[in-house]
Design an enzyme around this catalytic site. Structure first.
Site, PDB file in Angstrom:
ATOM      1  N   HIS A   1       2.832   1.812  -0.965  1.00  0.00           N
ATOM      2  CA  HIS A   1       3.970   0.882  -0.797  1.00  0.00           C
ATOM      3  C   HIS A   1       4.785   0.766  -2.091  1.00  0.00           C
ATOM      4  O   HIS A   1       5.442  -0.242  -2.309  1.00  0.00           O
ATOM      5  CB  HIS A   1       3.503  -0.503  -0.356  1.00  0.00           C
ATOM      6  CG  HIS A   1       2.539  -0.475   0.795  1.00  0.00           C
ATOM      7  ND1 HIS A   1       2.933  -0.551   2.112  1.00  0.00           N
ATOM      8  CD2 HIS A   1       1.184  -0.346   0.819  1.00  0.00           C
ATOM      9  CE1 HIS A   1       1.867  -0.491   2.895  1.00  0.00           C
ATOM     10  NE2 HIS A   1       0.787  -0.356   2.137  1.00  0.00           N
TER      11      HIS A   1
ATOM     12  N   SER B   1      26.986   9.883 -18.480  1.00  0.00           N
ATOM     13  CA  SER B   1      28.010   9.137 -17.765  1.00  0.00           C
ATOM     14  C   SER B   1      29.272   9.149 -18.603  1.00  0.00           C
ATOM     15  O   SER B   1      29.220   9.035 -19.827  1.00  0.00           O
ATOM     16  CB  SER B   1      27.543   7.702 -17.542  1.00  0.00           C
ATOM     17  OG  SER B   1      28.666   6.872 -17.309  1.00  0.00           O
TER      18      SER B   1
ATOM     19  N   LYS C   1      23.676   6.243 -20.825  1.00  0.00           N
ATOM     20  CA  LYS C   1      23.001   6.807 -19.651  1.00  0.00           C
ATOM     21  C   LYS C   1      22.663   8.284 -19.758  1.00  0.00           C
ATOM     22  O   LYS C   1      23.394   9.073 -20.339  1.00  0.00           O
ATOM     23  CB  LYS C   1      23.869   6.587 -18.399  1.00  0.00           C
ATOM     24  CG  LYS C   1      23.946   5.114 -18.054  1.00  0.00           C
ATOM     25  CD  LYS C   1      24.474   4.926 -16.665  1.00  0.00           C
ATOM     26  CE  LYS C   1      23.412   5.258 -15.638  1.00  0.00           C
ATOM     27  NZ  LYS C   1      23.948   5.163 -14.294  1.00  0.00           N
TER      28      LYS C   1
ATOM     29  N   GLU D   1      18.448  14.337  -8.237  1.00  0.00           N
ATOM     30  CA  GLU D   1      19.178  13.683  -7.142  1.00  0.00           C
ATOM     31  C   GLU D   1      19.741  14.718  -6.175  1.00  0.00           C
ATOM     32  O   GLU D   1      19.760  14.516  -4.959  1.00  0.00           O
ATOM     33  CB  GLU D   1      20.307  12.825  -7.704  1.00  0.00           C
ATOM     34  CG  GLU D   1      19.806  11.606  -8.455  1.00  0.00           C
ATOM     35  CD  GLU D   1      20.934  10.929  -9.228  1.00  0.00           C
ATOM     36  OE1 GLU D   1      21.580  10.044  -8.669  1.00  0.00           O
ATOM     37  OE2 GLU D   1      21.173  11.307 -10.392  1.00  0.00           O
TER      38      GLU D   1
END
Ligand code: ARG
Length: 442
Positions: free
Chosen positions: A161, A282, A288, A295
Site C-alpha cells: 500500500h 526545469s 529541480k 516518466e
C-alpha cells in the site's frame, strides 16, 4: 477528364488511374519499406525454388536474383526511389526489378501472391524484432543482476500500500524486476515458436497449381515448417498480437520500475540520485532535477497498450481470407518494437548510472516500525502464542513506541514486559532491521 493509364502491376482491366486520395489511403510504402530486406530475401528464396522446380529456367532465376541483389545495394546506399503510386514495398521492388532486367522480372511472381508474400515478410521481420527484444531484455537484466549482488545486504523498507511494511534489501527489490523480465523473455521466445511457420505457397488464398516446394522455401527462410492451411497462412496475424502483448507486458513491468525510480528520486524519499545524463532541469525552477526518462518509460506504456488494442480491433470480425484491413498490421508492430527498445535502453542507462543512497534507505526502514511483524513472529515462535494474539500484543507495543517517540529496539525490556510478561531479552535479536531481514529465509 482523361487520366493516365492504370497501375502497371495490376491495371490490366483498369482504364483510369486511382484518385489521389485512393492512392493515399491505399499506399503503405511509407511504413512497409522497413521490410525491404525481408522482401528481397523472400523473393530470392522463391525464385531459387522456382528454378529448382523447373517452373522458371536457371538463367531466368540468375537474372532475377542478381537484379534483387542490385536493388538491395540501391536501397542500402539510399539510391532507391520509393513511390507511393506503387503502393507497397513488394510492388516498388518488383517494378524496379523490371527496370533493371526487363520482362523476365514478371516471372518472379509466378506461384505467389502479395498475400503470402507480405505474410512471410512480416513474420520474418517480427522474428528479428522479437530476437532483438530478447537481447535488449538480457542486457537490462545484467544491470539488475549486478545491482542485486552489489546491494544484497543494503536494507530498505519494503512497501505494501506504499506504506513501510517490512525491512527488505535493495538487492531483493532489484531481483524482483529481474524475474519479471525473465518471464517476458520466455513469453517472447514462446511467441517466436508459433510465429515461425512459413505462409509462402499459400498464394492468394487457395494455394497454387505449380509444382512448388514449400519445404524448400520454408527452410531457406529459416522457418520451422510451412503453414498447413493456405487460408490461415495469408490471414493469420495472431503472431503480431502476441508480439504486441509481450512488448506491452514488458513495458508495463518497466513502468512499475519507472514509477519507483520517480518516487525514489524525490527529496522526500531521497533513495536514488539519477545521473545528469538521465535527467532534465526545469526552465523556471533552478533547484529541480527531473526524472524525465523514467516518466517517459512510464508514459510509453500507453502507446504499447494502444498498439495491442489497435491490432486486436483491426482483426476482430475479419472474414477469411486476406482483407486489405490487414495492411494496418505493420505500423503498431513497428512502433511497439521501437518503443520497447527505447524503454529497455533508457532503463538500462538510468539504472547503471544512478547512485543509490543506502543510508537514506536504512534510515527509512528503521523509522516505520517495519520490524513489527518480526516481533509478532518471535512471540509465536518463542512463546507459542497464536499469531492473532501476537499481532494484538505487537500493536500495543508499536503504540507504546509511538507515544515515546522511539524505535522498537529502543524500548526497555521492562516496557515490553508490561505488555506481555513472558517476553525475554532474546526478543532484541529480531527488533533491529538487520536481524529482521536475516531471520527471513524463504
Ligand atoms: N501492402 C499489402 C499489405 O500489407 C500487401 C498485400 C496486398 N494484397 C492485395 N491483394 N492487395 O497487406
Amino acid at each position: 477528364m482523361t487520366k493516365d493509364k492504370a497501375n502497371q502491376m495490376w491495371g490490366g482491366r483498369f482504364e483510369e488511374k486511382p484518385s489521389d486520395i485512393m492512392e493515399q489511403i491505399n499506399a503503405s510504402i511509407g511504413i512497409d519499406k522497413r521490410m525491404w530486406i525481408q522482401d528481397i530475401r523472400g523473393s530470392i528464396a522463391h525464385a531459387t525454388m522456382l528454378s529448382q522446380q523447373e517452373i522458371i529456367t536457371k538463367d531466368e532465376a540468375v537474372q532475377i536474383v542478381n537484379g534483387l541483389n542490385t536493388i538491395a545495394e540501391e536501397i542500402k546506399s539510399g539510391n532507391f526511389e520509393f513511390k507511393a503510386s506503387l503502393e507497397d514495398i513488394h510492388m516498388n521492388i518488383e517494378a524496379r526489378l523490371k527496370d533493371l532486367i526487363g520482362d523476365v522480372a514478371g516471372k518472379l511472381h509466378t506461384a505467389r501472391s502479395r498475400n503470402d508474400q507480405v505474410a512471410t515478410d512480416f513474420r520474418m521481420w517480427t522474428r528479428d524484432a522479437a530476437a532483438s527484444v530478447i537481447e535488449q531484455i538480457k542486457s537490462l537484466q545484467a544491470v539488475l543482476e549486478a545491482l542485486t549482488v552489489k546491494h544484497k545486504d543494503h536494507i530498505m523498507p519494503g512497501f505494501t500500500h506504499l506504506q513501510a511494511a517490512q525491512p527488505i534489501t535493495l538487492g531483493v527489490h532489484m531481483d524482483a524486476y529481474w524475474h519479471m523480465l525473465e518471464r517476458d523473455k520466455t513469453r517472447m521466445r514462446d511467441c517466436m515458436v508459433r510465429l515461425n511457420e512459413c505462409p509462402l505457397g499459400s498464394a492468394a488464398l487457395a494455394g497454387t497449381p505449380y509444382p512448388i516446394d514449400r519445404d524448400f522455401t520454408a527452410e531457406k527462410l529459416d522457418f520451422d515448417r510451412p503453414m498447413l492451411n493456405t487460408l490461415d497462412g495469408v490471414s493469420a496475424r495472431d503472431f503480431a498480437n502476441e508480439f504486441l502483448f509481450v512488448t506491452a507486458q514488458c513495458g508495463l513491468h518497466l513502468s512499475r520500475l519507472a514509477e519507483e525510480i520517480i518516487l525514489w528520486a524525490t527529496p522526500q524519499f531521497g533513495f536514488i540520485q539519477l545521473s545528469d545524463a538521465w535527467s532534465t532541469g526545469s526552465s523556471i525552477m533552478p533547484q529541480k532535477k527531473n526524472p524525465d526518462a523514467a516518466e517517459l518509460v512510464r508514459g510509453k506504456t500507453g502507446r504499447l497498450n494502444g498498439n495491442l488494442v489497435q491490432m486486436m480491433t483491426v482483426l476482430k470480425g475479419l472474414p477469411l481470407a486476406y482483407n486489405k484491413d490487414l495492411q494496418e498490421d505493420k505500423e503498431p508492430v513497428f512502433d511497439s518494437f521501437d518503443t520497447i527498445s527505447l524503454c529497455l535502453q533508457a532503463m538500462k542507462g538510468m539504472l547503471e548510472s544512478a547512485a543509490f543512497n543506502t543510508d537514506a534507505m536504512l534510515n527509512s526502514a528503521e523509522m516505520g516500525y517495519t520490524t513489527a511483524t518480526a516481533l509478532a513472529d518471535w512471540l509465536v515462535m518463542e512463546l507459542g502464542l497464536a499469531f492473532r494474539d501476537a499481532h494484538h500484543i505487537t500493536g500495543a507495543i508499536v503504540k507504546m513506541a509511538e507515544d515515546k517517540g522511539c524505535k522498537l529496539d529502543e524500548l526497555a525490556l521492562k516496557d515490553l514486559q508490561s505488555v506481555e510478561s513472558k517476553i525475554t531479552d532474546d526478543i532484541f535479536s529480531v527488533l533491529s532491521v538487520k536481524n529482521a531481514v536475516k531471520s527471513r529465509n524463504s
